[in-house]
Design a protein around this motif. Sequence first.
Motif, PDB file in Angstrom:
ATOM      1  N   ALA A 126     -32.190  12.428 -15.188  1.00  0.00           N
ATOM      2  CA  ALA A 126     -31.043  11.646 -15.919  1.00  0.00           C
ATOM      3  C   ALA A 126     -29.767  11.867 -15.836  1.00  0.00           C
ATOM      4  O   ALA A 126     -28.844  11.116 -16.204  1.00  0.00           O
ATOM      5  CB  ALA A 126     -31.656  11.502 -17.463  1.00  0.00           C
ATOM      6  N   GLY A 127     -29.587  13.055 -15.238  1.00  0.00           N
ATOM      7  CA  GLY A 127     -28.183  13.579 -14.921  1.00  0.00           C
ATOM      8  C   GLY A 127     -27.643  13.579 -13.634  1.00  0.00           C
ATOM      9  O   GLY A 127     -28.158  12.904 -12.705  1.00  0.00           O
ATOM     10  N   TRP A 128     -26.832  14.610 -13.400  1.00  0.00           N
ATOM     11  CA  TRP A 128     -26.221  14.897 -12.071  1.00  0.00           C
ATOM     12  C   TRP A 128     -26.170  16.114 -11.764  1.00  0.00           C
ATOM     13  O   TRP A 128     -26.251  17.111 -12.589  1.00  0.00           O
ATOM     14  CB  TRP A 128     -24.768  14.049 -12.122  1.00  0.00           C
ATOM     15  CG  TRP A 128     -24.836  12.603 -12.345  1.00  0.00           C
ATOM     16  CD1 TRP A 128     -24.615  11.957 -13.555  1.00  0.00           C
ATOM     17  CD2 TRP A 128     -24.899  11.632 -11.231  1.00  0.00           C
ATOM     18  NE1 TRP A 128     -24.705  10.589 -13.364  1.00  0.00           N
ATOM     19  CE2 TRP A 128     -24.765  10.410 -11.917  1.00  0.00           C
ATOM     20  CE3 TRP A 128     -25.209  11.520 -10.007  1.00  0.00           C
ATOM     21  CZ2 TRP A 128     -25.021   9.301 -11.511  1.00  0.00           C
ATOM     22  CZ3 TRP A 128     -25.327  10.617  -9.204  1.00  0.00           C
ATOM     23  CH2 TRP A 128     -25.237   9.300  -9.970  1.00  0.00           C
ATOM     24  N   SER A 129     -25.971  16.191 -10.367  1.00  0.00           N
ATOM     25  CA  SER A 129     -26.040  17.679 -10.006  1.00  0.00           C
ATOM     26  C   SER A 129     -25.191  17.854  -8.893  1.00  0.00           C
ATOM     27  O   SER A 129     -24.985  17.042  -7.763  1.00  0.00           O
ATOM     28  CB  SER A 129     -27.440  18.133  -9.064  1.00  0.00           C
ATOM     29  OG  SER A 129     -27.399  19.384  -8.461  1.00  0.00           O
ATOM     30  N   ALA A 130     -24.100  18.692  -9.065  1.00  0.00           N
ATOM     31  CA  ALA A 130     -22.852  19.011  -8.056  1.00  0.00           C
ATOM     32  C   ALA A 130     -23.350  20.210  -7.271  1.00  0.00           C
ATOM     33  O   ALA A 130     -23.180  21.152  -7.879  1.00  0.00           O
ATOM     34  CB  ALA A 130     -21.754  19.027  -8.866  1.00  0.00           C
ATOM     35  N   ASP A 131     -23.394  19.982  -5.758  1.00  0.00           N
ATOM     36  CA  ASP A 131     -23.414  21.167  -5.034  1.00  0.00           C
ATOM     37  C   ASP A 131     -22.200  21.603  -4.276  1.00  0.00           C
ATOM     38  O   ASP A 131     -21.595  20.616  -3.832  1.00  0.00           O
ATOM     39  CB  ASP A 131     -24.565  20.739  -4.122  1.00  0.00           C
ATOM     40  CG  ASP A 131     -24.989  21.692  -3.101  1.00  0.00           C
ATOM     41  OD1 ASP A 131     -24.761  23.103  -3.362  1.00  0.00           O
ATOM     42  OD2 ASP A 131     -25.433  21.363  -2.063  1.00  0.00           O
ATOM     43  N   THR A 132     -21.674  22.711  -4.645  1.00  0.00           N
ATOM     44  CA  THR A 132     -20.590  23.288  -3.882  1.00  0.00           C
ATOM     45  C   THR A 132     -20.895  24.029  -2.651  1.00  0.00           C
ATOM     46  O   THR A 132     -19.905  24.539  -1.893  1.00  0.00           O
ATOM     47  CB  THR A 132     -19.899  24.110  -5.061  1.00  0.00           C
ATOM     48  OG1 THR A 132     -20.770  25.229  -5.003  1.00  0.00           O
ATOM     49  CG2 THR A 132     -19.747  23.699  -6.125  1.00  0.00           C
ATOM     50  N   GLY A 133     -22.196  24.339  -2.260  1.00  0.00           N
ATOM     51  CA  GLY A 133     -22.587  25.144  -1.205  1.00  0.00           C
ATOM     52  C   GLY A 133     -22.974  26.594  -1.519  1.00  0.00           C
ATOM     53  O   GLY A 133     -23.755  27.096  -1.053  1.00  0.00           O
ATOM     54  N   ARG A 134     -22.190  27.088  -2.823  1.00  0.00           N
ATOM     55  CA  ARG A 134     -22.509  28.346  -3.170  1.00  0.00           C
ATOM     56  C   ARG A 134     -23.212  28.169  -4.498  1.00  0.00           C
ATOM     57  O   ARG A 134     -23.937  29.357  -4.874  1.00  0.00           O
ATOM     58  CB  ARG A 134     -21.182  29.017  -3.447  1.00  0.00           C
ATOM     59  CG  ARG A 134     -20.319  29.305  -2.066  1.00  0.00           C
ATOM     60  CD  ARG A 134     -19.346  30.272  -2.072  1.00  0.00           C
ATOM     61  NE  ARG A 134     -18.384  29.906  -3.429  1.00  0.00           N
ATOM     62  CZ  ARG A 134     -17.333  29.260  -2.951  1.00  0.00           C
ATOM     63  NH1 ARG A 134     -16.954  28.604  -2.048  1.00  0.00           N
ATOM     64  NH2 ARG A 134     -16.564  28.973  -4.115  1.00  0.00           N
ATOM     65  N   SER A 135     -23.148  27.070  -5.117  1.00  0.00           N
ATOM     66  CA  SER A 135     -23.774  26.917  -6.316  1.00  0.00           C
ATOM     67  C   SER A 135     -24.167  25.555  -6.692  1.00  0.00           C
ATOM     68  O   SER A 135     -23.554  24.635  -5.950  1.00  0.00           O
ATOM     69  CB  SER A 135     -22.758  27.782  -7.609  1.00  0.00           C
ATOM     70  OG  SER A 135     -21.552  26.891  -7.576  1.00  0.00           O
ATOM     71  N   ARG A 136     -24.608  25.241  -7.600  1.00  0.00           N
ATOM     72  CA  ARG A 136     -25.308  24.082  -8.132  1.00  0.00           C
ATOM     73  C   ARG A 136     -24.816  23.966  -9.880  1.00  0.00           C
ATOM     74  O   ARG A 136     -25.333  24.744 -10.510  1.00  0.00           O
ATOM     75  CB  ARG A 136     -26.406  23.736  -7.647  1.00  0.00           C
ATOM     76  CG  ARG A 136     -27.042  22.208  -8.016  1.00  0.00           C
ATOM     77  CD  ARG A 136     -28.528  21.968  -7.622  1.00  0.00           C
ATOM     78  NE  ARG A 136     -28.561  22.129  -6.095  1.00  0.00           N
ATOM     79  CZ  ARG A 136     -28.432  21.204  -5.138  1.00  0.00           C
ATOM     80  NH1 ARG A 136     -27.963  19.798  -5.890  1.00  0.00           N
ATOM     81  NH2 ARG A 136     -28.431  21.267  -3.888  1.00  0.00           N
ATOM     82  N   HIS A 137     -24.359  22.802  -9.989  1.00  0.00           N
ATOM     83  CA  HIS A 137     -24.086  22.428 -11.655  1.00  0.00           C
ATOM     84  C   HIS A 137     -24.684  21.189 -11.815  1.00  0.00           C
ATOM     85  O   HIS A 137     -24.265  20.057 -11.217  1.00  0.00           O
ATOM     86  CB  HIS A 137     -22.209  22.244 -11.580  1.00  0.00           C
ATOM     87  CG  HIS A 137     -21.744  23.598 -11.128  1.00  0.00           C
ATOM     88  ND1 HIS A 137     -21.656  24.782 -11.941  1.00  0.00           N
ATOM     89  CD2 HIS A 137     -21.111  23.968  -9.929  1.00  0.00           C
ATOM     90  CE1 HIS A 137     -20.656  25.681 -11.142  1.00  0.00           C
ATOM     91  NE2 HIS A 137     -20.638  25.333  -9.990  1.00  0.00           N
ATOM     92  N   HIS A 138     -25.306  21.246 -13.219  1.00  0.00           N
ATOM     93  CA  HIS A 138     -26.068  20.362 -13.707  1.00  0.00           C
ATOM     94  C   HIS A 138     -25.062  19.626 -14.897  1.00  0.00           C
ATOM     95  O   HIS A 138     -24.629  20.615 -15.623  1.00  0.00           O
ATOM     96  CB  HIS A 138     -27.343  20.508 -14.042  1.00  0.00           C
ATOM     97  CG  HIS A 138     -28.034  21.007 -12.680  1.00  0.00           C
ATOM     98  ND1 HIS A 138     -28.690  20.166 -11.978  1.00  0.00           N
ATOM     99  CD2 HIS A 138     -28.420  22.303 -12.705  1.00  0.00           C
ATOM    100  CE1 HIS A 138     -29.354  21.206 -11.082  1.00  0.00           C
ATOM    101  NE2 HIS A 138     -28.945  22.544 -11.311  1.00  0.00           N
ATOM    102  N   ALA A 139     -25.302  18.245 -15.131  1.00  0.00           N
ATOM    103  CA  ALA A 139     -24.467  17.786 -16.218  1.00  0.00           C
ATOM    104  C   ALA A 139     -24.886  16.346 -16.492  1.00  0.00           C
ATOM    105  O   ALA A 139     -25.353  15.568 -15.583  1.00  0.00           O
ATOM    106  CB  ALA A 139     -22.775  17.549 -15.882  1.00  0.00           C
ATOM    107  N   ASP A 140     -24.826  16.111 -17.750  1.00  0.00           N
ATOM    108  CA  ASP A 140     -25.394  14.565 -18.140  1.00  0.00           C
ATOM    109  C   ASP A 140     -24.195  13.683 -17.565  1.00  0.00           C
ATOM    110  O   ASP A 140     -24.527  12.417 -17.295  1.00  0.00           O
ATOM    111  CB  ASP A 140     -25.771  14.432 -19.600  1.00  0.00           C
ATOM    112  CG  ASP A 140     -26.846  15.296 -19.842  1.00  0.00           C
ATOM    113  OD1 ASP A 140     -27.700  15.319 -19.264  1.00  0.00           O
ATOM    114  OD2 ASP A 140     -26.795  15.933 -21.017  1.00  0.00           O
TER     115      ASP A 140
END
Length: 362
Positions: A126-140
């Motif tokens: 239901a949310g979003w995932s931002a991939d930086t290549g080194r890490s992944r951040h999850h947010a609604d």
Amino acid sequence: MRQQPLIIGAGPAGCAAAIRLCQAGAVPLLLDRTTGPTDKVCGDFLSADTIGLARSLGVDPCALGAAPIDRVRLVHRGHSVEARLPFAAVGLSRRSLDAALLERAVTAGAEWRGGTMVRTLTRDGAGWSADTGRSRHHADTVILATGKHDLRGWPRVGREAGAIGMKMYYRPAAGTADHLRRTVELVLFQGGYAGLQPVEDGRLVLCVAIRPAAFRAIGGWDGLLPSIAASHPPLARLLAQAEPLLLRPLAVAGVPYGFRARTTRNGVFRVGDQGAVIPSLTGDGMAIALWSGAQAAHGVLENISAPAWQDRMAQCLDRQMRLAGLAQTTVLHLPAALSGLRYVMPAVLRMLARETRILTTA
């Protein structure tokens, strides 16, 4: 909000959103591809509404040494018209403004991570995932504030890419810039215009917006400055004695003037130039950035649907953007027409300055 709000881009729009979220008790994650504030192609003219919005966020441009501006002058082939602005404005470099806003956001409680480029932003349940290549951040919820640089997979659509923008800072020789005191000067030429104004620390900034075909015909930057200077001898004399302060001009291509994001995906708020790109001629881009960032924070906190919020933002800006687009088109395509209207132009300039402000139209 079940997860930490994510803001991609730490320019004025992103920082405004971060500050407002922090003031409400949230702790947003603020990501930016650069390691800190840098010079940007546009945004050194701060109108009265921009100053007011910045102060409401805890940043006073005047306290940063901004140069006062209260007049505008149009120049075309030896003819000029001048008018007093209907508000007090200032000139301040984007590097200085962005640094102050970022410091305010971090002080307010935002988690800042510079040098972090988001490669992809994709659905994650239901949310979003931002991939930086080194890490992944999850947010609604995500606030997309990457300015004129589109995130991969998230292009701005619905408006044809347009002008080329360029900028250079100068240190003028003593006495050569007296005619620019408290003034922004717009030199019009076929296919574009050059804006010259003071900023902090006694410097000048020259910004150019030009249609791609005109830019190619004129021979690029090397041919652009001599061509503009030849049409306006005072500018030629000033630049001949001034010290360029950057190794090369800052540049951006394909600026989609007139763009407004009317739709988005649920949970993603597009702000600043990702939400709307007003023609730079009006000088209200920074106000829209700060306003849209703060409004997006309100939308996140109130659980307002991102698509509904985006549509409302586009409607709020509709009249302002149409008027600004008309003015920009006239300048880019019919600069000689303005010379013929020089007797009524002061009143027209004051009207345009007044009617293209976000706080009077939104």
